[in-house]
Motif scaffolding. Structure first.
Motif, PDB file in Angstrom:
ATOM      1  N   GLU A  68       0.829  -1.202   0.000  1.00 26.74           N
ATOM      2  CA  GLU A  68       0.000   0.000   0.000  1.00 26.74           C
ATOM      3  C   GLU A  68       0.871   1.262   0.000  1.00 26.74           C
ATOM      4  O   GLU A  68       0.605   2.213  -0.745  1.00 26.74           O
ATOM      5  N   ALA A  69       1.921   1.271   0.816  1.00 27.66           N
ATOM      6  CA  ALA A  69       2.811   2.429   0.883  1.00 27.66           C
ATOM      7  C   ALA A  69       3.537   2.628  -0.445  1.00 27.66           C
ATOM      8  O   ALA A  69       3.723   3.764  -0.900  1.00 27.66           O
ATOM      9  N   SER A  70       3.948   1.547  -1.079  1.00 29.20           N
ATOM     10  CA  SER A  70       4.621   1.652  -2.377  1.00 29.20           C
ATOM     11  C   SER A  70       3.688   2.220  -3.434  1.00 29.20           C
ATOM     12  O   SER A  70       4.089   3.064  -4.246  1.00 29.20           O
ATOM     13  N   ALA A  71       2.437   1.779  -3.430  1.00 25.25           N
ATOM     14  CA  ALA A  71       1.465   2.277  -4.399  1.00 25.25           C
ATOM     15  C   ALA A  71       1.200   3.769  -4.178  1.00 25.25           C
ATOM     16  O   ALA A  71       1.144   4.548  -5.137  1.00 25.25           O
ATOM     17  N   LEU A  72       1.062   4.176  -2.907  1.00 17.59           N
ATOM     18  CA  LEU A  72       0.841   5.594  -2.616  1.00 17.59           C
ATOM     19  C   LEU A  72       2.060   6.433  -2.994  1.00 17.59           C
ATOM     20  O   LEU A  72       1.924   7.541  -3.517  1.00 17.59           O
ATOM     21  N   ALA A  73       3.253   5.922  -2.736  1.00 15.03           N
ATOM     22  CA  ALA A  73       4.474   6.663  -3.069  1.00 15.03           C
ATOM     23  C   ALA A  73       4.631   6.807  -4.575  1.00 15.03           C
ATOM     24  O   ALA A  73       5.145   7.820  -5.050  1.00 15.03           O
ATOM     25  N   ASP A  74       4.208   5.803  -5.324  1.00 16.65           N
ATOM     26  CA  ASP A  74       4.297   5.892  -6.788  1.00 16.65           C
ATOM     27  C   ASP A  74       3.338   6.941  -7.338  1.00 16.65           C
ATOM     28  O   ASP A  74       3.624   7.567  -8.362  1.00 16.65           O
ATOM     29  N   MET A  75       2.215   7.167  -6.654  1.00 13.84           N
ATOM     30  CA  MET A  75       1.238   8.142  -7.131  1.00 13.84           C
ATOM     31  C   MET A  75       1.652   9.571  -6.810  1.00 13.84           C
ATOM     32  O   MET A  75       1.250  10.497  -7.505  1.00 13.84           O
ATOM     33  N   THR A  76       2.432   9.776  -5.766  1.00 13.07           N
ATOM     34  CA  THR A  76       2.830  11.139  -5.399  1.00 13.07           C
ATOM     35  C   THR A  76       4.033  11.572  -6.223  1.00 13.07           C
ATOM     36  O   THR A  76       4.830  10.770  -6.667  1.00 13.07           O
ATOM     37  N   ARG A  77       4.163  12.869  -6.408  1.00 13.82           N
ATOM     38  CA  ARG A  77       5.242  13.396  -7.236  1.00 13.82           C
ATOM     39  C   ARG A  77       6.297  14.135  -6.425  1.00 13.82           C
ATOM     40  O   ARG A  77       7.470  14.049  -6.719  1.00 13.82           O
ATOM     41  N   SER A  78       5.892  14.869  -5.415  1.00 12.29           N
ATOM     42  CA  SER A  78       6.866  15.705  -4.700  1.00 12.29           C
ATOM     43  C   SER A  78       7.386  15.015  -3.440  1.00 12.29           C
ATOM     44  O   SER A  78       6.760  14.111  -2.887  1.00 12.29           O
ATOM     45  N   LYS A  79       8.523  15.482  -2.995  1.00  9.84           N
ATOM     46  CA  LYS A  79       9.163  14.945  -1.794  1.00  9.84           C
ATOM     47  C   LYS A  79       8.313  15.249  -0.558  1.00  9.84           C
ATOM     48  O   LYS A  79       8.213  14.433   0.349  1.00  9.84           O
TER      49      LYS A  79
END
Length: 120
Positions: free
Chosen positions: A100-111
């Motif tokens: 779930e965290a990997s999927a959310l991180a892939d969707m976000t663009r900024s640090k």
């Protein structure tokens, strides 16, 4: 043949024979040199400034059972930074949470957005 010491206590002795931190020794040396030159150029006010600076350095770096004031302050600041960043909490590993965290991180663009995910 090399001399051996049990417990390794001799390895922690400072140049002057006691157990002092390098920070304290360097700070006191700077105060002594500064006081010396201050006295040469300004007289007794330079000496007083050097002595006061040495007292401040000594008190800030004096060892206690919890470390010096300087060390405690650094630990306190570091702990506040960890709390602010959210790295002070232990979250047990689970494969589902990682996915779930990997999927959310892939969707976000900024640090910054990725940093907000860690705090949740």
């Amino acid at each position: 043949m090399a001399t051996r010491f049990i417990g390794g206590e001799s390895g922690h002795r400072s140049f002057f024979g006691g157990i002092k931190s390098k920070t304290q020794l360097v700070g006191l040396a700077v105060c002594v040199v500064g006081g010396f030159f201050g006295m040469m150029f300004t007289g007794w006010p330079g000496l007083v400034a050097g002595v006061l600076a040495a007292v401040v350095v000594y008190l800030a770096t004096a060892s206690t059972h919890r470390g010096s004031y300087w060390e405690r302050r650094k630990r306190r600041v570091r702990w506040k930074e960890r709390q602010k960043a959210g790295t002070d909490r232990f979250i047990p590993y689970s494969a589902a949470a990682w996915e779930e965290a990997s999927a959310l991180a892939d969707m976000t663009r900024s640090k910054d957005e990725k940093g907000q995910l860690v705090k949740k």
